[in-house]
Design an enzyme around this catalytic site. Structure first.
Site, PDB file in Angstrom:
ATOM      1  N   ASP A  99      11.006   7.011  -9.371  1.00 35.33           N
ATOM      2  CA  ASP A  99      10.347   7.896  -8.424  1.00 35.33           C
ATOM      3  C   ASP A  99       8.943   7.373  -8.109  1.00 35.33           C
ATOM      4  O   ASP A  99       8.180   7.012  -9.011  1.00 35.33           O
ATOM      5  CB  ASP A  99      10.266   9.305  -9.033  1.00 35.33           C
TER       6      ASP A  99
ATOM      7  N   GLU B 178      11.958   3.731  -5.517  1.00 42.72           N
ATOM      8  CA  GLU B 178      11.542   4.512  -4.360  1.00 42.72           C
ATOM      9  C   GLU B 178      10.231   3.848  -3.935  1.00 42.72           C
ATOM     10  O   GLU B 178       9.192   4.080  -4.559  1.00 42.72           O
ATOM     11  CB  GLU B 178      11.327   5.987  -4.700  1.00 42.72           C
TER      12      GLU B 178
END
Length: 687
Positions: free
Chosen positions: A327, A364
């Site tokens: 993330d 990401e």
């Protein structure tokens, strides 16, 4: 917590590994305890002994900021935590400082304790699937939401690790054809204070408190009652069963910030032990924030890099995890100046670590800090979530409808073609191919696939922020009606668009990722930021109508078609230019010209794809115009130069996203002949 008795540490200790581990002497009942806390002069470990009485032990030795000692009487399953020696202990049920390396965490009414958990488990010959990137189809899902409403899973298993590995769900995954489940965060996480005030929770779980502990709320009631070891074992059994079904397990991990949040939130662990080391600060001592969460972990610090690497190794070694999606990964790769670098020590360490070798690493590739968009910039060995693919596909099939409906030009096919080819030009500078592109049209964050076709605007009122949260730029199209409707023509048009989007995703080069429920038309009723909706709005509803059943059937067929196209290609396909070709043709069956590419009125394109030695080449035809088009099939040979006298191949229709798909499947058209391709459709042919 009652006042503890004070006992002394025993025997010699060591500063590694951090956390609780067997003592060097191997004496029964004695453990080594080590915690990094350079900002504290002396540290006590508080723990419950076998009788349940709280004890306190001073960790007598300190090495390079690590306080360590051997402790007798801390049993497996026992709670423990840290506190500065000589400082008053919080009275009653006060919060002590958690072990950043704790293998388990107990929540006692909002007071958290680390738990000493052993790692033994019978893996029974577990074998990692090791699916090649070329063959990977990722399915992003939530442990709880995937099974909470499934009627075929026993009620006591719904919403749990055990439920996700139930035979009913395993059969579903394998019949769908996906190869990997990517789980939203399963590290121990808690709810932000503002959500608690609203009576909501952090359903997605991007608020980690423990990087080594599985989230117990996803375990069955029986496992939770039995304790942290039973929770851990249920998780491992889930992984073992998914592996036995040939499915990889990828974890979505959040190393960019912790649940301690901004300066005004209390110290739970990292902040109380080593605030200046764990978190980024500016020259005035305030937190720097590149995540939007208030407290960004400082990966320019070796100890922070070590924390993340040790956590990753733990999940690979002790839980047999196959890969990780990071993330806001850019925040993990910022140097001492806060600048992203693909040569960051964290990335270098990952690429050379023996334990992590062979794991899938997915970035990401953005955060909210300066220079935060880095799609395509990660080094070899990584794959990136490709937001350029997402935006290009949504634009061509959905957002362009708005201007086209008013006789204004939409976008050309050039961006679509770039996405179909796996954004090869985006990844080439980093030395990677389109195999580094994780393609997606939707993800957990944003509209579902069904909602992309049903809403022009977000509808996040249930989140308690007056619809201010969530993205405003959704590139969606509601087909003339906002939200629910009984108009069958609108519903059919939406279903058609959903099929076209899914087909584009699954037939493009790169690695496709399906968001759970998109294959059955799951809706969140226009909420594009359902992170705090732990209810039926977010859970997958398995009661399907005819259109949803058709969408599931279509998705299964498309995954099979993708695999058939790739079956005879090299596993590096399309990693090298001499391994693959893409030949582009206009609707007249002629090679695309520069003028064709630049003309915004060009809304039809054909692509032949394959490799010189491949025997499973295919043709894809895209019609992004509002009317059916008579398309001339390419007359060129696939393995020779185009031109006069080239061999004309026969094309067999395998799939079309239009309503005529099932009726015409199997039709054969010779190169140079005309074929009708329906408006807003994709058609796929075998040669």
């Amino acid at each position: 917590m009652p006042s503890p008795s004070r006992v002394r540490a025993v025997r010699s200790s060591r500063p590694v590994p951090l956390g609780v581990s067997p003592a060097a002497e191997g004496a029964g009942g004695v453990v080594n305890v080590a915690v990094f806390a350079p900002e504290i002069r002396a540290v006590d470990v508080h723990f419950q002994d076998r009788s349940g009485r709280w004890q306190a032990v001073l960790l007598p030795e300190q090495t390079d900021g690590v306080h360590h000692g051997t402790v007798e009487g801390l049993p497996e399953g026992g709670r423990y935590a840290f506190w500065p020696h000589g400082q008053a202990v919080p009275g009653g049920a006060g919060q002590l400082l958690l072990d950043p390396y704790g293998r388990g965490i107990d929540d006692d009414g909002g007071i958290y304790y680390s738990v000493h958990v052993g790692q033994d488990f019978d893996w029974d010959g577990d074998t990692l699937p090791r699916t090649a990137w070329r063959d990977t189809v990722v399915y992003e899902c939530h442990v709880k939401g995937q099974t909470m409403l499934h009627p075929g899973i026993p009620p006591e298993l719904r919403g749990t690790y055990a439920g996700l590995a139930h035979p009913v769900m395993l059969d579903y995954f394998t019949s769908l054809g996906i190869t990997a489940v990517e789980l939203l965060p399963v590290h121990f996480h808690i709810d932000e204070p503002h959500l608690q005030e609203l009576g909501l929770s952090n359903y997605w779980g991007y608020n980690t408190l423990g990087f080594f502990a599985p989230h117990p709320a996803y375990a069955t009631a029986a496992a939770r009652a039995a304790g942290a070891k039973a929770v851990q074992d249920e998780f491992k059994a889930m992984v073992r069963k998914l592996h036995a079904a040939g499915l990889e397990v990828i974890l979505d991990v959040v190393y960019n910030h912790t649940a301690e949040g901004g300066e005004q939130q209390p110290a739970l662990s990292f902040r109380g032990l080593a605030d200046d080391v764990y978190y980024r600060h500016d020259a005035n001592g305030y937190y720097q924030d590149t995540t939007g969460c208030g407290n960004t972990l400082d990966f320019s610090q070796p100890r922070v890099v070590q924390l993340a690497l040790d956590s990753l190794r733990h999940w690979v070694r002790d839980y047999h995890i196959d890969g990780f999606r990071f993330d806001l990964a850019v925040s993990l790769c910022r140097d001492t100046r806060g600048v992203f670098t693909p040569r960051h020590p964290f990335l270098a360490a990952l690429s050379t670590d023996r334990t992590l070798a062979g794991t899938k690493l997915i970035a990401e590739p953005w955060d909210v800090g300066p220079g935060g968009w880095q799609t395509g910039s990660f080094p070899p060995g990584w794959a990136d979530w490709n937001d350029r693919f997402r935006d290009s596909i949504r634009d061509f099939w959905l957002a362009d409808r708005h201007p086209l409906n008013h006789t204004r030009p939409g976008g050309s096919v050039a961006k679509l073609a770039g996405a179909i080819s796996g954004s090869a030009e985006l990844f080439a500078p980093s030395g990677r191919s389109s195999l580094a592109s994780v393609n997606f049209v939707t993800a957990h964050d944003g509209f579902t696939l069904a909602d992309l076709t049903a809403y022009d605007r977000k509808h996040n009122e249930d989140n308690g922020e007056e619809n201010r949260d969530g993205a405003n730029d959704n590139r969606s199209y509601n087909h003339g009606v906002e939200g629910p409707t009984g108009d069958s023509r609108v519903l059919d048009a939406r279903a058609h668009s959903a099929r076209t989007l899914m087909a584009t995703l699954l037939l493009s080069l790169g690695v496709p990722m399906i968001t759970a429920g998109d294959e059955i038309g799951r809706t969140q009723h226009g909420n594009n930021n359902a992170y705090c909706q732990d209810n039926q709005l977010s859970w997958t509803n398995w009661v399907l109508d005819d259109r949803q059943e058709q969408m599931l059937k279509t998705t299964r067929r498309l995954i099979k078609l993708r695999k058939s196209f790739l079956r005879h290609q090299p596993y590096s396909y399309p990693a090298r230019t001499d391994d693959a070709y893409l030949l582009w043709f206009n609707e007249r069956g002629e090679p695309m010209s520069v003028r064709d590419w630049e003309d915004s009125r060009t809304r039809v394109v054909q692509v032949l794809l394959g490799s010189p030695g491949g025997s499973s080449d295919g043709l894809l035809v895209f019609n992004g115009s509002a009317e059916n088009r008579k398309v001339v099939m390419p007359a060129a040979s696939l393995r020779t130069e185009t031109g006069a006298g080239a061999e004309r191949h026969m094309f067999e229709l395998l799939f079309t996203s239009s309503e005529m798909g099932d009726r015409r499947r199997g039709a054969k058209i010779r190169g140079g002949e005309r074929e009708t391709v329906a408006a807003w459709s994709i058609a796929a042919y075998r040669i």
